[in-house]
Design an enzyme around this catalytic site. Sequence first.
Site, short mmCIF file in Angstrom:
data_model
loop_
_atom_site.label_atom_id
_atom_site.label_comp_id
_atom_site.label_asym_id
_atom_site.label_seq_id
_atom_site.Cartn_x
_atom_site.Cartn_y
_atom_site.Cartn_z
CD GLN A 153 -2.41 1.20 2.83
OE1 GLN A 153 -1.84 0.71 3.81
NE2 GLN A 153 -3.60 1.73 2.91
N GLY A 154 0.79 2.04 -1.05
CA GLY A 154 1.59 3.27 -1.13
C GLY A 154 0.73 4.49 -0.85
CE1 TYR A 155 -4.03 3.88 -0.42
CE2 TYR A 155 -5.14 4.80 1.49
CZ TYR A 155 -5.19 4.12 0.29
OH TYR A 155 -6.40 3.68 -0.19
CB SER A 156 2.31 6.96 4.82
OG SER A 156 1.20 6.39 5.45
CB SER A 199 3.39 -2.91 5.43
OG SER A 199 3.13 -2.09 6.53
CD GLU A 231 -4.74 0.39 6.22
OE1 GLU A 231 -5.06 1.35 5.47
OE2 GLU A 231 -3.60 0.21 6.66
CD GLU A 254 -3.39 9.83 19.30
OE1 GLU A 254 -3.12 9.24 18.23
OE2 GLU A 254 -2.91 9.49 20.39
C1 LIG Z 1 3.28 -0.87 11.44
C2 LIG Z 1 2.89 0.18 10.46
C3 LIG Z 1 2.62 -0.18 9.16
C4 LIG Z 1 2.29 0.79 8.22
N1 LIG Z 1 2.08 0.39 6.94
C5 LIG Z 1 1.80 1.32 6.00
C6 LIG Z 1 1.65 0.94 4.64
O1 LIG Z 1 1.76 -0.23 4.28
N2 LIG Z 1 1.42 1.90 3.74
C7 LIG Z 1 1.28 3.21 4.08
O2 LIG Z 1 1.02 4.03 3.19
N3 LIG Z 1 1.43 3.62 5.36
C8 LIG Z 1 1.69 2.72 6.32
N4 LIG Z 1 1.87 3.09 7.63
C9 LIG Z 1 1.84 4.53 7.96
C10 LIG Z 1 0.64 4.98 8.78
O3 LIG Z 1 -0.52 5.02 7.99
C11 LIG Z 1 0.99 6.36 9.36
O4 LIG Z 1 2.07 6.17 10.25
C12 LIG Z 1 -0.17 6.97 10.11
O5 LIG Z 1 -1.20 7.32 9.24
C13 LIG Z 1 0.27 8.22 10.92
O6 LIG Z 1 0.97 9.10 10.11
P1 LIG Z 1 2.41 9.68 10.57
O7 LIG Z 1 3.25 8.52 10.95
O8 LIG Z 1 2.89 10.57 9.50
O9 LIG Z 1 2.13 10.50 11.89
P2 LIG Z 1 1.57 11.98 11.99
O10 LIG Z 1 0.40 12.14 11.08
O11 LIG Z 1 2.69 12.94 11.83
O12 LIG Z 1 1.05 12.00 13.48
C14 LIG Z 1 1.93 12.22 14.61
C15 LIG Z 1 1.08 12.31 15.86
O13 LIG Z 1 0.19 13.43 15.76
C16 LIG Z 1 -1.15 13.00 15.99
N5 LIG Z 1 -2.05 13.74 15.10
C17 LIG Z 1 -1.86 14.03 13.80
N6 LIG Z 1 -2.93 14.70 13.31
C18 LIG Z 1 -3.83 14.81 14.34
C19 LIG Z 1 -5.13 15.40 14.46
N7 LIG Z 1 -5.73 16.01 13.44
N8 LIG Z 1 -5.75 15.30 15.67
C20 LIG Z 1 -5.14 14.69 16.74
N9 LIG Z 1 -3.90 14.14 16.67
C21 LIG Z 1 -3.26 14.19 15.50
C22 LIG Z 1 -1.17 11.53 15.61
O14 LIG Z 1 -2.24 10.86 16.26
C23 LIG Z 1 0.20 11.08 16.09
O15 LIG Z 1 0.16 10.80 17.46
C24 LIG Z 1 2.20 2.16 8.60
C25 LIG Z 1 2.47 2.52 9.92
C26 LIG Z 1 2.83 1.55 10.84
C27 LIG Z 1 3.14 1.98 12.25
#
Ligand SMILES: Cc1cc2nc3c(=O)[nH]c(=O)nc-3n(C[C@H](O)[C@H](O)[C@H](O)COP(=O)(O)OP(=O)(O)OC[C@H]3O[C@@H](n4cnc5c(N)ncnc54)[C@H](O)[C@@H]3O)c2cc1C
Length: 397
Positions: A134-137, A169, A252, A381
Amino acid sequence: MSDTNTLEDFRVETHAWLEAQCPAEMRTPLASEDDICWGGRHAVFTSDAQRIWLQRMGDRGWTVPTWPREYGGAGLSADEAKVLAQEMRRLNCRMPLASFGIWMLGPALLKFGTEAQKLEHMPKIARGEIRWCQGYSEPNAGSDLASLATRAEDRGDHFIVNGQKIWTSYADKADWIFCLVRTDSAAKKHTGISFVLFDMASQGVSTKPIALISGKSPFCETFFDNVRVERRNLVGTAGGGWDVAKYLLTHEREMIGAIGERSVAKPLGQQAAELVGLDAHGRLADPMLRARIAEFEVDEAAFRLLMERFGDLAKAKQAHPAFSSALKYYGAELNKRRHELLMSAGGSDALEWEGAPSNEGSAARTWLRTKANSIEGGTSEVQLNVIAKRILELPGA
Ligand SMILES: Cc1cc2nc3c(=O)[nH]c(=O)nc-3n(C[C@H](O)[C@H](O)[C@H](O)COP(=O)(O)OP(=O)(O)OC[C@H]3O[C@@H](n4cnc5c(N)ncnc54)[C@H](O)[C@@H]3O)c2cc1C
């Protein structure tokens, strides 16, 4: 014949088939994460039994029981699929295939894909032939996913993709990727996004594994350098990718929420009893831990009922579209609690890093992995924000 009788007949046949076809080795609890079968072009099977089990279930369409037959499924009704799941649970059958294709892409293709896309991709997902990632983040687009900056330049019959994804992932093990790209940088941020599919073996795709605190490296940074993506691999419309992305996310989140349910592992109370021992009355020897585990098991049972209720509501097309956020939030937090309690029951032995008491994999590594449950698929959150806004209809901040 009444529906109940038909369903009972189906249960009897299903039970008999599973009994005869599921190898004994595939009816034991997973020894570790390595026992999970992900399929793919370079599938690694831990045993012949695992390979045979996938093949038998795939041939019968039971890796994706409710998908239509022409797309590799068995065309089962939701009630029949529930019976199949119950019978598999009763016989402790392992899930034959773990797959982002099954849990995420397939449902999105069913809703948004063209007939050609469904016929090309879904049967290969069902049989475990192609593994997806999955290429989202991106580095600057996680919770605020719509800020993504990976560009796809429209060249008529194809796109040229440049940019970077992160936390992808198993990108280094996957065969294909479903990917969000920006096709229109002048449009508002949610409307300039498209949803495309491409082969990870395409020229210009590279991956770099990221090591985790648990010592494992389940995800990667993924780079795209002038990657050619054929237009036929655009799902939905150009600029309409956000709708596909959101729909896929609900699946998901349901999938991640389900980790709150215990599958074939032993009940927590039983696992704790093996670690802590029993008192003279046959109760868990540690009274404080006993109370915490009792509370957990009640919440776990309630969650299982909630999942079942959600399934029934979904079947009746009455489920709230944002309810997957509630399941994701609670399931993730419950799984974290489960492993905190297991660590408490294990005491200092549970901190063992390399060893594997009772061959279940290192408890400490699994415990650390669960910390990611409330981040992956959208953080806790963010799920609470969705619940507040879309289900409880509270005013925004
Ligand atoms: C094990 C694992 C597997 C993953 N696999 C994939 C994958 O296959 N493909 C993919 O695309 N992504 C994947 N991800 C990424 C995942 O989707 C992101 O880590 C997640 O969406 C959070 O984004 P971020 O890490 O940029 O954190 P941020 O968005 O920077 O958040 C940092 C902190 O700020 C808080 N925060 C942010 N915005 C708000 C808000 N509006 N209100 C309250 N709190 C807020 C968050 O809750 C968090 O605590 C994976 C992550 C993990 C841990």
